[in-house]
Enzyme design. Structure first.
Site, PDB file in Angstrom:
ATOM      1  N   GLY A   1       0.794  -1.237   0.000  1.00  0.00           N
ATOM      2  CA  GLY A   1       0.000   0.000   0.000  1.00  0.00           C
ATOM      3  C   GLY A   1       0.816   1.271   0.000  1.00  0.00           C
ATOM      4  O   GLY A   1       2.021   1.276  -0.282  1.00  0.00           O
TER       5      GLY A   1
ATOM      6  N   LYS B   1      10.645   7.801   5.726  1.00  0.00           N
ATOM      7  CA  LYS B   1      11.541   7.622   6.874  1.00  0.00           C
ATOM      8  C   LYS B   1      12.967   7.310   6.422  1.00  0.00           C
ATOM      9  O   LYS B   1      13.938   7.711   7.071  1.00  0.00           O
ATOM     10  CB  LYS B   1      11.022   6.525   7.806  1.00  0.00           C
ATOM     11  CG  LYS B   1      10.173   7.068   8.943  1.00  0.00           C
ATOM     12  CD  LYS B   1       8.807   7.500   8.548  1.00  0.00           C
ATOM     13  CE  LYS B   1       8.437   8.918   8.544  1.00  0.00           C
ATOM     14  NZ  LYS B   1       7.077   9.193   8.070  1.00  0.00           N
TER      15      LYS B   1
ATOM     16  N   HIS C   1      18.797   4.939  34.108  1.00  0.00           N
ATOM     17  CA  HIS C   1      19.614   6.148  34.029  1.00  0.00           C
ATOM     18  C   HIS C   1      20.926   5.806  33.317  1.00  0.00           C
ATOM     19  O   HIS C   1      21.525   4.777  33.623  1.00  0.00           O
ATOM     20  CB  HIS C   1      19.920   6.665  35.436  1.00  0.00           C
ATOM     21  CG  HIS C   1      20.800   7.870  35.442  1.00  0.00           C
ATOM     22  ND1 HIS C   1      20.335   9.123  35.085  1.00  0.00           N
ATOM     23  CD2 HIS C   1      22.131   8.008  35.710  1.00  0.00           C
ATOM     24  CE1 HIS C   1      21.329   9.989  35.167  1.00  0.00           C
ATOM     25  NE2 HIS C   1      22.443   9.341  35.534  1.00  0.00           N
TER      26      HIS C   1
HETATM   27  P1  FAD Z   1      -3.117   2.057   1.951  1.00  0.00           P
HETATM   28  O1  FAD Z   1      -1.802   1.888   2.566  1.00  0.00           O
HETATM   29  O2  FAD Z   1      -3.380   3.297   1.184  1.00  0.00           O
HETATM   30  O3  FAD Z   1      -3.328   0.792   0.993  1.00  0.00           O
HETATM   31  C1  FAD Z   1      -4.420   0.655   0.167  1.00  0.00           C
HETATM   32  C2  FAD Z   1      -4.091  -0.348  -0.926  1.00  0.00           C
HETATM   33  O4  FAD Z   1      -5.288  -0.679  -1.611  1.00  0.00           O
HETATM   34  C3  FAD Z   1      -3.133   0.175  -1.992  1.00  0.00           C
HETATM   35  O5  FAD Z   1      -2.082  -0.741  -2.166  1.00  0.00           O
HETATM   36  C4  FAD Z   1      -3.983   0.266  -3.253  1.00  0.00           C
HETATM   37  O6  FAD Z   1      -3.242  -0.009  -4.442  1.00  0.00           O
HETATM   38  C5  FAD Z   1      -5.016  -0.819  -2.995  1.00  0.00           C
HETATM   39  N1  FAD Z   1      -6.286  -0.642  -3.700  1.00  0.00           N
HETATM   40  C6  FAD Z   1      -7.078   0.456  -3.734  1.00  0.00           C
HETATM   41  N2  FAD Z   1      -8.202   0.206  -4.453  1.00  0.00           N
HETATM   42  C7  FAD Z   1      -8.107  -1.082  -4.858  1.00  0.00           C
HETATM   43  C8  FAD Z   1      -8.953  -1.924  -5.619  1.00  0.00           C
HETATM   44  N3  FAD Z   1     -10.160  -1.523  -6.070  1.00  0.00           N
HETATM   45  N4  FAD Z   1      -8.530  -3.183  -5.887  1.00  0.00           N
HETATM   46  C9  FAD Z   1      -7.324  -3.632  -5.441  1.00  0.00           C
HETATM   47  N5  FAD Z   1      -6.500  -2.883  -4.694  1.00  0.00           N
HETATM   48  C10 FAD Z   1      -6.888  -1.624  -4.402  1.00  0.00           C
HETATM   49  N6  FAD Z   1       1.284   6.874   8.634  1.00  0.00           N
HETATM   50  C11 FAD Z   1       1.905   6.569   9.785  1.00  0.00           C
HETATM   51  O7  FAD Z   1       1.285   5.991  10.683  1.00  0.00           O
HETATM   52  N7  FAD Z   1       3.227   6.877   9.986  1.00  0.00           N
HETATM   53  C12 FAD Z   1       3.948   7.516   9.042  1.00  0.00           C
HETATM   54  O8  FAD Z   1       5.132   7.779   9.239  1.00  0.00           O
HETATM   55  C13 FAD Z   1       3.325   7.862   7.818  1.00  0.00           C
HETATM   56  N8  FAD Z   1       4.013   8.489   6.850  1.00  0.00           N
HETATM   57  C14 FAD Z   1       3.384   8.801   5.674  1.00  0.00           C
HETATM   58  C15 FAD Z   1       4.113   9.478   4.702  1.00  0.00           C
HETATM   59  C16 FAD Z   1       3.505   9.810   3.499  1.00  0.00           C
HETATM   60  C17 FAD Z   1       4.311  10.553   2.458  1.00  0.00           C
HETATM   61  C18 FAD Z   1       2.160   9.436   3.269  1.00  0.00           C
HETATM   62  C19 FAD Z   1       1.495   9.753   1.961  1.00  0.00           C
HETATM   63  C20 FAD Z   1       1.418   8.767   4.223  1.00  0.00           C
HETATM   64  C21 FAD Z   1       2.037   8.448   5.447  1.00  0.00           C
HETATM   65  N9  FAD Z   1       1.337   7.799   6.465  1.00  0.00           N
HETATM   66  C22 FAD Z   1       1.962   7.503   7.646  1.00  0.00           C
HETATM   67  C23 FAD Z   1      -0.061   7.397   6.304  1.00  0.00           C
HETATM   68  C24 FAD Z   1      -0.160   5.889   5.956  1.00  0.00           C
HETATM   69  O9  FAD Z   1       0.558   5.652   4.780  1.00  0.00           O
HETATM   70  C25 FAD Z   1      -1.605   5.477   5.811  1.00  0.00           C
HETATM   71  O10 FAD Z   1      -2.330   5.821   6.953  1.00  0.00           O
HETATM   72  C26 FAD Z   1      -1.714   3.970   5.600  1.00  0.00           C
HETATM   73  O11 FAD Z   1      -0.990   3.565   4.463  1.00  0.00           O
HETATM   74  C27 FAD Z   1      -3.173   3.544   5.453  1.00  0.00           C
HETATM   75  O12 FAD Z   1      -3.232   2.168   5.283  1.00  0.00           O
HETATM   76  P2  FAD Z   1      -4.437   1.464   4.513  1.00  0.00           P
HETATM   77  O13 FAD Z   1      -4.172   0.012   4.626  1.00  0.00           O
HETATM   78  O14 FAD Z   1      -5.724   1.997   4.987  1.00  0.00           O
HETATM   79  O15 FAD Z   1      -4.313   1.937   2.984  1.00  0.00           O
HETATM   80  P1  NAI Z   2      -2.374  17.076   7.100  1.00  0.00           P
HETATM   81  O1  NAI Z   2      -3.830  16.956   7.287  1.00  0.00           O
HETATM   82  O2  NAI Z   2      -1.440  16.579   8.130  1.00  0.00           O
HETATM   83  O3  NAI Z   2      -1.982  18.602   6.862  1.00  0.00           O
HETATM   84  C1  NAI Z   2      -2.520  19.363   5.817  1.00  0.00           C
HETATM   85  C2  NAI Z   2      -2.290  20.832   6.131  1.00  0.00           C
HETATM   86  O4  NAI Z   2      -2.639  21.584   4.988  1.00  0.00           O
HETATM   87  C3  NAI Z   2      -3.143  21.337   7.292  1.00  0.00           C
HETATM   88  O5  NAI Z   2      -2.325  22.079   8.159  1.00  0.00           O
HETATM   89  C4  NAI Z   2      -4.187  22.205   6.604  1.00  0.00           C
HETATM   90  O6  NAI Z   2      -4.635  23.280   7.423  1.00  0.00           O
HETATM   91  C5  NAI Z   2      -3.394  22.721   5.414  1.00  0.00           C
HETATM   92  N1  NAI Z   2      -4.195  23.145   4.261  1.00  0.00           N
HETATM   93  C6  NAI Z   2      -5.333  22.594   3.789  1.00  0.00           C
HETATM   94  N2  NAI Z   2      -5.744  23.260   2.679  1.00  0.00           N
HETATM   95  C7  NAI Z   2      -4.836  24.241   2.459  1.00  0.00           C
HETATM   96  C8  NAI Z   2      -4.689  25.248   1.465  1.00  0.00           C
HETATM   97  N3  NAI Z   2      -5.557  25.373   0.464  1.00  0.00           N
HETATM   98  N4  NAI Z   2      -3.620  26.090   1.553  1.00  0.00           N
HETATM   99  C9  NAI Z   2      -2.717  25.976   2.554  1.00  0.00           C
HETATM  100  N5  NAI Z   2      -2.814  25.040   3.512  1.00  0.00           N
HETATM  101  C10 NAI Z   2      -3.844  24.175   3.461  1.00  0.00           C
HETATM  102  O7  NAI Z   2      -2.102  16.372   5.681  1.00  0.00           O
HETATM  103  P2  NAI Z   2      -0.780  15.901   4.976  1.00  0.00           P
HETATM  104  O8  NAI Z   2       0.423  16.550   5.557  1.00  0.00           O
HETATM  105  O9  NAI Z   2      -1.054  16.050   3.523  1.00  0.00           O
HETATM  106  O10 NAI Z   2      -0.738  14.371   5.348  1.00  0.00           O
HETATM  107  C11 NAI Z   2      -1.805  13.491   4.939  1.00  0.00           C
HETATM  108  C12 NAI Z   2      -2.016  12.393   5.908  1.00  0.00           C
HETATM  109  O11 NAI Z   2      -0.929  11.503   5.915  1.00  0.00           O
HETATM  110  C13 NAI Z   2      -2.211  12.908   7.318  1.00  0.00           C
HETATM  111  O12 NAI Z   2      -3.518  12.604   7.701  1.00  0.00           O
HETATM  112  C14 NAI Z   2      -1.247  12.165   8.162  1.00  0.00           C
HETATM  113  O13 NAI Z   2      -1.888  11.540   9.212  1.00  0.00           O
HETATM  114  C15 NAI Z   2      -0.627  11.117   7.235  1.00  0.00           C
HETATM  115  N6  NAI Z   2       0.817  11.173   7.437  1.00  0.00           N
HETATM  116  C16 NAI Z   2       1.311  10.764   8.635  1.00  0.00           C
HETATM  117  C17 NAI Z   2       2.646  10.853   8.894  1.00  0.00           C
HETATM  118  C18 NAI Z   2       3.129  10.437  10.222  1.00  0.00           C
HETATM  119  O14 NAI Z   2       2.410   9.820  10.962  1.00  0.00           O
HETATM  120  N7  NAI Z   2       4.368  10.766  10.574  1.00  0.00           N
HETATM  121  C19 NAI Z   2       3.594  11.349   7.912  1.00  0.00           C
HETATM  122  C20 NAI Z   2       2.963  11.806   6.702  1.00  0.00           C
HETATM  123  C21 NAI Z   2       1.623  11.672   6.490  1.00  0.00           C
END
Ligand code: FAD
Ligand code: NAI
Length: 466
Positions: A40, A51, A445
């Site tokens: 995913g 990371k 510690h």
């Molecule tokens: P996803 O991981 O989105 O997986 C969904 C899967 O379903 C995909 O592989 C897709 O191809 C498949 N799929 C969709 N539709 C279909 C279909 N019809 N048929 C077959 N397959 C399908 N979260 C954290 O907790 N820690 C982090 O550090 C973190 N960093 C992130 C950094 C970035 C840049 C981004 C974008 C997100 C990050 N997140 C992080 C968020 C995290 O990636 C998501 O919360 C998590 O992947 C959600 O898991 P999921 O299983 O719901 O869906």
């Molecule tokens: P986010 O929801 O964390 O932040 C989006 C930011 O954009 C908010 O501060 C919002 O106020 C701002 N925003 C919205 N519309 C805007 C506009 N038109 N102009 C300027 N600012 C605007 O979403 P983000 O960073 O895109 O991450 C998406 C998801 O991925 C999050 O829900 C997060 O939980 C997950 N994620 C988690 C990570 C982690 O756990 N370390 C790392 C990266 C993503």
């Protein structure tokens, strides 16, 4: 044709974990995945690649800035971006192979293709113009989320990028304009700033990291500014003009007013994510969505269609991998007739920058709004011995406890390794523990975790080292 007990659509952290748990419980399971690799968003273009780049870029910055003061003399580090990207890819490949291994080990069938729900017990899987229908007693939708787009700003993943493009830039942008001061903006902004970009973050609200504790967010913003981040809060980007030399972003105050133009080489759009349900055939099958396009579920993850469940980013709640995983386990247990359960009051959140920010439970703002009387215990890393000797003293621990019962309601940490330290608070809160319980727990510690114990002591106004 095999009849499965469970077909999971999507193999992100929600889907594959659900499949493994269901198999452990004796079910015959298949997963459906349309992407060429399993894992995913998280494994392919989310948590893991980000990371890897955060780690590599932090090492690059440390080598350039921190080694000398410890008496480690090295010549100025040189960036080899293709090798860094290769390091990232190796990490992705290793994790993706790990999920493939788990599918084999647990005898889970992997059906490659796009899954569409035809009705209760029927999933069509199509790939390369061919379709097959599989029959199953239960279906779990775990299709995750997609990037949210900004009207009028076309993402080309080269110069105007989402997180996906920002994880694979071919060269370090001179000027990176980030739209959105959320988790992605601050993490990926950190990566490129460390590698040499000038980073400006434009945020619609008047603060960064909405949802995090306000005091922590304010301090964190100051630390990021010291590192070189520039913030334009209370502002919105209304358009980006693309010309051969630069991108010209039009920025207006959020409330409206005179616009200004800011030049950038790359614009990163990260304003949140939206649930992904394309191609699933939900409307035709009778699976209801809520008003924000998320699959609607009851407290047991059941959708409006019998035998169909949903978990992870595609349903309500924080879009986090560990939340999706825990829901995956819970729904598998519920389908098996057990009492699967997720405690939404104890889901940690971590921002993996330097310093890290971590949080679990209620913020001060939430407690004030709910009218809950609370006490605060704070302890700075400047007073923590280990942080002092390592000269990494930025940040503090803050514990919020119920004023009457002393039960811990929220813990917020800013500092190195904050993402690891938060878990003792999670365990404590899961067991309904008090600040006194934490304060009386022996901590090794010298560790940074002693600051957590001291913050708990500070709730009772008896911190030792302050
Ligand atoms: P996803 O991981 O989105 O997986 C969904 C899967 O379903 C995909 O592989 C897709 O191809 C498949 N799929 C969709 N539709 C279909 C279909 N019809 N048929 C077959 N397959 C399908 N979260 C954290 O907790 N820690 C982090 O550090 C973190 N960093 C992130 C950094 C970035 C840049 C981004 C974008 C997100 C990050 N997140 C992080 C968020 C995290 O990636 C998501 O919360 C998590 O992947 C959600 O898991 P999921 O299983 O719901 O869906
Ligand atoms: P986010 O929801 O964390 O932040 C989006 C930011 O954009 C908010 O501060 C919002 O106020 C701002 N925003 C919205 N519309 C805007 C506009 N038109 N102009 C300027 N600012 C605007 O979403 P983000 O960073 O895109 O991450 C998406 C998801 O991925 C999050 O829900 C997060 O939980 C997950 N994620 C988690 C990570 C982690 O756990 N370390 C790392 C990266 C993503």
């Amino acid at each position: 044709m095999a009849i499965y007990d469970l077909v999971v659509i999507g193999t992100g952290p929600g889907g594959y974990v659900c499949a493994v748990r269901a198999s452990q419980l004796g079910m015959k399971v298949a997963v459906v995945e349309k992407n060429s690799t399993l894992g995913g968003t998280c494994l392919n273009v989310g948590c893991m690649p980000s990371k890897a780049l955060l780690h590599a870029s932090e090492m690059f910055e440390e080598a350039g800035h921190s080694f000398a003061k410890m008496g480690v003399s090295v010549s100025a580090p040189k960036l080899d971006l293709p090798s860094m990207m290769n390091f990232k890819q190796q990490g992705i490949d290793g994790n993706v192979k790990g999920v493939e291994f788990l599918m084999k080990k647990n005898k889970i069938d992997v059906l490659k293709g796009t899954g569409k729900i035809l009705g209760t017990g029927k999933v069509e899987v199509s790939a390369d113009g061919k379709a097959q229908v599989v029959e199953t007693k239960n279906i779990v939708i775990a299709t995750g989320s997609d990037i949210a787009r900004l009207k009028g700003i076309e993402i080309d993943e080269k110069r105007i990028v989402s997180s996906t493009g920002a994880l694979s830039l071919e060269k370090v942008p001179g000027r990176l304009l980030v739209i959105g001061a959320g988790v992605i903006g601050l993490e990926l902004g950190s990566v490129w700033r460390r590698l040499g970009s000038e980073v400006m973050v434009v945020e619609f609200l008047d603060r960064i990291l909405p949802g995090m504790d306000g005091e922590i967010a304010k301090q964190f913003q100051r630390m990021l500014e010291k590192q070189g981040f520039a913030f334009k809060l209370g502002s919105k980007v209304t358009g980006v003009e693309v010309n051969s030399k630069a991108l010209l972003a039009k920025i207006e105050p959020a409330a409206g007013g005179a616009a200004e133009t800011i030049e950038a080489d790359v614009v990163l759009v990260c304003i949140g994510r939206t649930p992904y349900t394309d191609g699933l055939g939900l409307k035709e099958a009778g699976v209801a969505l809520d008003n924000r396009g998320r699959v609607q579920i009851d407290p047991h993850f059941a959708t409006s269609l019998k035998g169909v469940y949903a978990i992870g980013d595609v349903v309500a709640g924080p879009m986090l991998a560990h939340k999706a995983e825990d829901e995956g386990v819970a729904v598998a247990e519920i389908i098996a007739g057990q009492a699967g359960h997720v405690n939404y009051d104890v889901i940690p959140g971590v921002v993996y920058t330097t310093p890290e920010v971590s949080s679990v439970g209620k913020t001060e703002e939430e407690l004030k709004q709910a009218g809950t009387a609370y006490t605060v215990g704070k302890f700075p890393f400047t007073a923590n011995g280990r942080s002092k000797v390592n000269q990494t003293t930025d940040g503090f621990v803050k514990i919020l406890a119920d004023a009457k019962t002393d039960r811990v309601l929220g813990v917020h940490i800013i500092g190195r390794e904050a993402g690891e330290m938060i878990h003792e608070a999670c365990v404590l809160m899961e067991f309904g523990g008090s600040a006194e319980d934490l304060a009386r727990t022996c901590h090794a510690h010298p560790t940074r975790s002693e600051a957590v114990k001291e913050a708990a002591l500070a709730v009772g106004k008896r911190a030792i080292h302050m």
